[in-house]
Structures are given as structure tokens and as C-alpha cells.
Design a protein around this motif. Structure first.
Motif, PDB file in Angstrom:
ATOM      1  N   UNK A  60       0.824  -1.221   0.000  1.00 29.69           N
ATOM      2  CA  UNK A  60       0.000   0.000   0.000  1.00 29.69           C
ATOM      3  C   UNK A  60       0.862   1.278   0.000  1.00 29.69           C
ATOM      4  N   UNK A  61       2.146   1.131   0.223  1.00 26.89           N
ATOM      5  CA  UNK A  61       3.017   2.325   0.247  1.00 26.89           C
ATOM      6  C   UNK A  61       3.229   2.791  -1.198  1.00 26.89           C
ATOM      7  N   UNK A  62       2.882   4.036  -1.452  1.00 30.87           N
ATOM      8  CA  UNK A  62       2.955   4.542  -2.831  1.00 30.87           C
ATOM      9  C   UNK A  62       4.278   5.296  -3.039  1.00 30.87           C
ATOM     10  N   UNK A  63       5.188   4.655  -3.712  1.00 30.32           N
ATOM     11  CA  UNK A  63       6.439   5.313  -4.099  1.00 30.32           C
ATOM     12  C   UNK A  63       6.990   4.573  -5.324  1.00 30.32           C
ATOM     13  N   UNK A  64       8.273   4.741  -5.611  1.00 30.63           N
ATOM     14  CA  UNK A  64       8.810   4.167  -6.856  1.00 30.63           C
ATOM     15  C   UNK A  64       8.854   2.638  -6.852  1.00 30.63           C
ATOM     16  N   UNK A  65       8.657   2.034  -5.682  1.00 37.45           N
ATOM     17  CA  UNK A  65       8.684   0.571  -5.664  1.00 37.45           C
ATOM     18  C   UNK A  65       7.537  -0.026  -6.469  1.00 37.45           C
ATOM     19  N   UNK A  66       6.430   0.691  -6.533  1.00 41.85           N
ATOM     20  CA  UNK A  66       5.279   0.169  -7.299  1.00 41.85           C
ATOM     21  C   UNK A  66       5.691  -0.146  -8.742  1.00 41.85           C
ATOM     22  N   UNK A  67       6.470   0.784  -9.311  1.00 38.49           N
ATOM     23  CA  UNK A  67       6.937   0.630 -10.690  1.00 38.49           C
ATOM     24  C   UNK A  67       7.907  -0.559 -10.785  1.00 38.49           C
ATOM     25  N   UNK A  68       8.782  -0.659  -9.793  1.00 38.03           N
ATOM     26  CA  UNK A  68       9.778  -1.742  -9.819  1.00 38.03           C
ATOM     27  C   UNK A  68       9.119  -3.106  -9.617  1.00 38.03           C
ATOM     28  N   UNK A  69       8.041  -3.119  -8.856  1.00 39.69           N
ATOM     29  CA  UNK A  69       7.280  -4.360  -8.650  1.00 39.69           C
ATOM     30  C   UNK A  69       6.801  -4.878 -10.014  1.00 39.69           C
ATOM     31  N   UNK A  70       6.180  -3.982 -10.782  1.00 34.41           N
ATOM     32  CA  UNK A  70       5.677  -4.394 -12.100  1.00 34.41           C
ATOM     33  C   UNK A  70       6.823  -4.815 -13.021  1.00 34.41           C
ATOM     34  N   UNK A  71       7.883  -4.035 -13.022  1.00 35.20           N
ATOM     35  CA  UNK A  71       9.017  -4.338 -13.915  1.00 35.20           C
ATOM     36  C   UNK A  71       9.668  -5.671 -13.525  1.00 35.20           C
ATOM     37  N   UNK A  72       9.738  -5.941 -12.234  1.00 32.81           N
ATOM     38  CA  UNK A  72      10.345  -7.195 -11.770  1.00 32.81           C
ATOM     39  C   UNK A  72       9.514  -8.382 -12.243  1.00 32.81           C
ATOM     40  N   UNK A  73       8.209  -8.259 -12.139  1.00 34.17           N
ATOM     41  CA  UNK A  73       7.361  -9.380 -12.545  1.00 34.17           C
ATOM     42  C   UNK A  73       7.367  -9.586 -14.058  1.00 34.17           C
ATOM     43  N   UNK A  74       7.614  -8.515 -14.814  1.00 36.52           N
ATOM     44  CA  UNK A  74       7.661  -8.648 -16.279  1.00 36.52           C
ATOM     45  C   UNK A  74       9.007  -9.182 -16.774  1.00 36.52           C
ATOM     46  N   UNK A  75      10.038  -9.131 -15.914  1.00 37.94           N
ATOM     47  CA  UNK A  75      11.397  -9.473 -16.370  1.00 37.94           C
ATOM     48  C   UNK A  75      11.615 -10.986 -16.434  1.00 37.94           C
ATOM     49  N   UNK A  76      12.352 -11.396 -17.469  1.00 40.08           N
ATOM     50  CA  UNK A  76      12.784 -12.801 -17.571  1.00 40.08           C
ATOM     51  C   UNK A  76      14.065 -13.003 -16.768  1.00 40.08           C
ATOM     52  N   UNK A  77      14.827 -11.925 -16.655  1.00 41.65           N
ATOM     53  CA  UNK A  77      16.113 -12.013 -15.949  1.00 41.65           C
ATOM     54  C   UNK A  77      16.317 -10.814 -15.039  1.00 41.65           C
ATOM     55  N   UNK A  78      16.999 -11.061 -13.917  1.00 48.22           N
ATOM     56  CA  UNK A  78      17.287  -9.999 -12.954  1.00 48.22           C
ATOM     57  C   UNK A  78      18.789  -9.975 -12.716  1.00 48.22           C
ATOM     58  N   UNK A  79      19.369  -8.780 -12.785  1.00 50.40           N
ATOM     59  CA  UNK A  79      20.765  -8.599 -12.345  1.00 50.40           C
ATOM     60  C   UNK A  79      20.694  -7.702 -11.126  1.00 50.40           C
ATOM     61  N   UNK A  80      21.251  -8.170 -10.020  1.00 50.76           N
ATOM     62  CA  UNK A  80      21.251  -7.358  -8.809  1.00 50.76           C
ATOM     63  C   UNK A  80      22.702  -7.116  -8.415  1.00 50.76           C
TER      64      UNK A  80
END
Ligand SMILES: Cc1cc2nc3c(=O)[nH]c(=O)nc-3n(C[C@H](O)[C@H](O)[C@H](O)COP(=O)(O)O)c2cc1C
Length: 198
Positions: A60-80
Motif C-alpha cells: 500500500x506504500x505509494x512510491x517508486x517501488x510500485x513501478x519496480x514491482x511491475x518491472x520485476x514481474x515482467x522481467x525474464x532475468x534480474x541482475x542485482x
């Protein structure tokens, strides 16, 4: 293939940034579409443990994580990529990770599946890190990273963790490490089964 590359250091142009740049270059050379995210430029509050996500699977916290949540779920690969700060990932990276408590809730409280990327195959991930002290071990940090990757349904397929690298730019004095970072990027982006499991 879509890859999300996450830079977790607050020091721009530092050691993990340099490794991540190489990894991104490797993945792009193998044909991947890579989006480069710099966590220190975003507003990501720490998890406030309100547990609203136990009811919805979303934060429920509205900040830039919302965008990253969507991008993470759409990604086939993650580099951290994160430096070691007090034996763990940086605060920026930890806040990013903790906010995925909503996916933990989705899996473990609501018993719902974490969505796979559009292509349908399980996400794959790599982790890059540097530590200043030559005797630093990465096991504590890797436990954190593994817990995060389990939560987002990603398999850790490669790591590059280098100790004894402290000053900004020091990693550039080790071309063999830059080559390893580049190769990891190629490996992550590869759709060829043999190359993927190198
Ligand atoms: C707040 C802080 C905490 C740190 N803690 C550790 C530590 O626990 N162990 C270690 O070996 N290095 C530690 N370091 C050194 C960094 O891990 C090292 O300089 C790293 O290469 C920085 O990567 P970067 O340039 O990508 O930020 C710390 C540095 C900072 C600023």
C-alpha cells in the motif's frame, strides 16, 4: 528476453556499478533488452510492516517501488548488484528487497502463485558484489539474496562476489573480473540451454 539490471550502490561509478555495466554490455551483446535501474535515484521507503499485503498481495506504500514491482514481474532475468555494507547488501538494496514482502504474502499467506514473466519460463538471476576487506565472506549476503529471489520466483544462476576491493574504481584494475562480469551477462541472456547452465 527482458532483463532488469538493478544497481544498489549509493556510489555512482563505483565498483559494483562498473561490474554491472559489464554485465549489461554482455547481456545486450547476446540480444537481451536491458533496463538499468539506479536505486539511489528512486524513492523507496522501507517496509512499514502494516501487513496490508496479507490481504491483497500488493504493497500500500505509494512510491517508486510500485513501478519496480511491475518491472520485476515482467522481467525474464534480474541482475542485482550491491556493495557489502556491514556484511549485508546496501540499505538501498535492502529496502528494495524488503518491499517484496507483498509477494511473500501472496505466496505464503494468500497461497497464490507469483506471476511468471510473459514468456512463461521461470525468472533467472545473477548477483554481483564487492567488499572492501580481503577476508569478507559473502554467505550472509547470499542468504538475503537467495531469500529475495525465492520470493520473486527467480533462480540464482550466477554470482560474482569479490572481496578486497574498496576504493572507487579499484575493480577496473582487475580486467579478468570485468571479463567474468561480461560473461555472466551473456550467460543470463542466453537462450541456449548449454550456455545458460555454464
Ligand atoms: C557503510 C559501509 C559499510 C561497509 N561495510 C563493509 C563490510 O562489512 N565489509 C567489507 O568488506 N566492506 C565493507 N564496506 C566497503 C565496501 O563494501 C567496498 O568499498 C565496496 O567495494 C563498495 O562498492 P561500490 O563502489 O559499488 O559502492 C563498507 C562500506 C561502507 C560505505
Amino acid at each position: 528476453m527482458k532483463i532488469l539490471a538493478i544497481a544498489g550502490s549509493p556510489r555512482r561509478g563505483g565498483n559494483t556499478d562498473t561490474l554491472l555495466d559489464q554485465t549489461i554490455a554482455g547481456a545486450r551483446s547476446a540480444g537481451a533488452e536491458v533496463e538499468h535501474i539506479i536505486l539511489s535515484r528512486l524513492k523507496i521507503a522501507p517496509c512499514i510492516e502494516c501487513n496490508h499485503c496479507f490481504e491483497t498481495g500488493r504493497c500500500v506504500v505509494k512510491d517508486d517501488h510500485q513501478l519496480l514491482y511491475d518491472k520485476t514481474l515482467e522481467a525474464d532475468g534480474i541482475m542485482l548488484a550491491s556493495p557489502i555494507f556491514f556484511m549485508n547488501v546496501s540499505a538501498q538494496t535492502k529496502a528494495f528487497i524488503d518491499r517484496f514482502q507483498c509477494l511473500w504474502a501472496l505466496r505464503n499467506v494468500l497461497k497464490l502463485p507469483v506471476p511468471l514473466p510473459p514468456a512463461g519460463a521461470k525468472r533467472r538471476a545473477i548477483f554481483l558484489s564487492t567488499a572492501g576487506w580481503s577476508k569478507t565472506k559473502f554467505d550472509c549476503t547470499l542468504s538475503v539474496v537467495r531469500a529475495f529471489l525465492t520470493t520473486i520466483e527467480a533462480k540464482l544462476v550466477g554470482t560474482l562476489c569479490i572481496n578486497g576491493i574498496d576504493d572507487k574504481g579499484e575493480v577496473e584494475q582487475h580486467p579478468e573480473m570485468l571479463e567474468q562480469a561480461y560473461a555472466l551477462g551473456v550467460q543470463l541472456a542466453s537462450t541456449d540451454e548449454a550456455a545458460r547452465s555454464l
